[in-house]
Design a protein around this motif. Sequence first.
Motif, PDB file in Angstrom:
ATOM      1  N   LEU A  12       0.854  -1.189   0.000  1.00 43.07           N
ATOM      2  CA  LEU A  12       0.000   0.000   0.000  1.00 43.07           C
ATOM      3  C   LEU A  12       0.886   1.234   0.000  1.00 43.07           C
ATOM      4  N   VAL A  17      -0.336   5.754   6.544  1.00 44.04           N
ATOM      5  CA  VAL A  17      -0.773   4.377   6.261  1.00 44.04           C
ATOM      6  C   VAL A  17      -0.812   3.485   7.494  1.00 44.04           C
ATOM      7  N   HIS A  19      -2.553   3.025  10.060  1.00 41.47           N
ATOM      8  CA  HIS A  19      -3.782   2.416  10.585  1.00 41.47           C
ATOM      9  C   HIS A  19      -4.506   1.571   9.543  1.00 41.47           C
ATOM     10  N   SER A  20      -3.834   1.255   8.449  1.00 40.58           N
ATOM     11  CA  SER A  20      -4.503   0.509   7.382  1.00 40.58           C
ATOM     12  C   SER A  20      -4.894  -0.900   7.829  1.00 40.58           C
ATOM     13  N   SER A  22      -5.469  -3.116   5.476  1.00 40.49           N
ATOM     14  CA  SER A  22      -5.147  -3.976   4.325  1.00 40.49           C
ATOM     15  C   SER A  22      -4.019  -4.985   4.581  1.00 40.49           C
ATOM     16  N   ALA A  41       2.983  -1.896   4.073  1.00 39.30           N
ATOM     17  CA  ALA A  41       2.498  -0.524   3.877  1.00 39.30           C
ATOM     18  C   ALA A  41       3.686   0.432   3.793  1.00 39.30           C
ATOM     19  N   ASN A  65      -1.791  -1.164  -3.588  1.00 36.41           N
ATOM     20  CA  ASN A  65      -3.000  -0.394  -3.344  1.00 36.41           C
ATOM     21  C   ASN A  65      -2.547   1.047  -3.166  1.00 36.41           C
ATOM     22  N   THR A  67      -3.816   4.792  -1.582  1.00 37.18           N
ATOM     23  CA  THR A  67      -4.841   5.497  -0.811  1.00 37.18           C
ATOM     24  C   THR A  67      -4.511   6.976  -0.708  1.00 37.18           C
ATOM     25  N   ASN A  92      -7.031   2.988  -7.205  1.00 36.43           N
ATOM     26  CA  ASN A  92      -6.633   2.500  -5.871  1.00 36.43           C
ATOM     27  C   ASN A  92      -5.833   1.201  -5.951  1.00 36.43           C
TER      28      ASN A  92
END
Length: 282
Positions: A12, A17, A19-20, A22, A41, A65, A67, A92
């Motif tokens: 990502l 990031v 707190h992602s 994913s 991330a 990904n 964001t 995304n």
Amino acid sequence: MDIKGSTNIVGLIGHPVEHSFSPPMHNAAFKALGMDYAYVAFDVDPLNLKSAIDGAKSLNIRGFNVTIPHKIDVMKHLDEIDEVAALIGAVNTIDFKDIKGYNTDGIGAVKAIEEVTSIKNRNVVVAGAGGASRAISFYIAKYGADSLTILNRNVEKADNLANDVSSSNLINDVKSDSMSEINSHVADADILIDTTPVGMHPNVDVEPIVLADNMHDDLVVFDAVYNPNDTVLIKEAVKAGAKPVYGIKMLLYQGAESFRIWTGRDAPVDVMEDALRKTLGL
Ligand code: ATR
């Protein structure tokens, strides 16, 4: 998870990031299928976006990904953009096989709703006209809805989005109106999609965009808000005997679609949902 010399990296990029949800969701999927992949991330300052993409190519990273705040700006650094992502104007997901950008946010919402009902031939009302609404509206059109009505407090934004969707020729019947007219539109709708932040933590006890008295029991009600799980709108839907679709499902299915794009395999959605619920404390 064993990281080896052969491990494929996906990840990502965003800012911030940390707190992602994913990484745990995708890593659980790779583990369940015994795939030699790891998801990490990367906090990328907007000033470094181009070098992050160049670096990812050099490092043979398989997919990203993307964001906030990079979903729009990243497009100029890619070789190709999926047709619907280009219409939406935001990406995304990147597949580094062909440096191609996709938008799986709207697909996520559509797949979430399709757990309960088909989009095809339905009359759909979308509340809100921001980024989330844009991603979802184009996919509602692509999946064959009969009509799409976009409602917003700022009606001009709803008009503009409705015009853009209409110009795509994915759907014929697109309307826009003020949020204040929502009850009359919901009366004729099969599916209501709320993309506004109304009811989102910490403002959980607010007036929902539609009350139970104004919902019918065949209505499918999807709330893109996932924190809390039971938003004020979802509670009204349950009270009305309508069919609720929870925001967490959109997160799940956008991830499942990204997984499929990167790996060519169907995602293990049950495993991913368990990991997502654990991360979100549900
Ligand atoms: P996102 O990327 O999540 O879609 P956004 O682009 O900021 O976020 O869009 C937020 C949307 O929610 C907008 O359509 C906004 O309406 P306005 O354009 O009229 O501001 C809508 N919204 C935000 N707060 C709202 C509220 N309290 N009631 C109704 N709509 C609201």
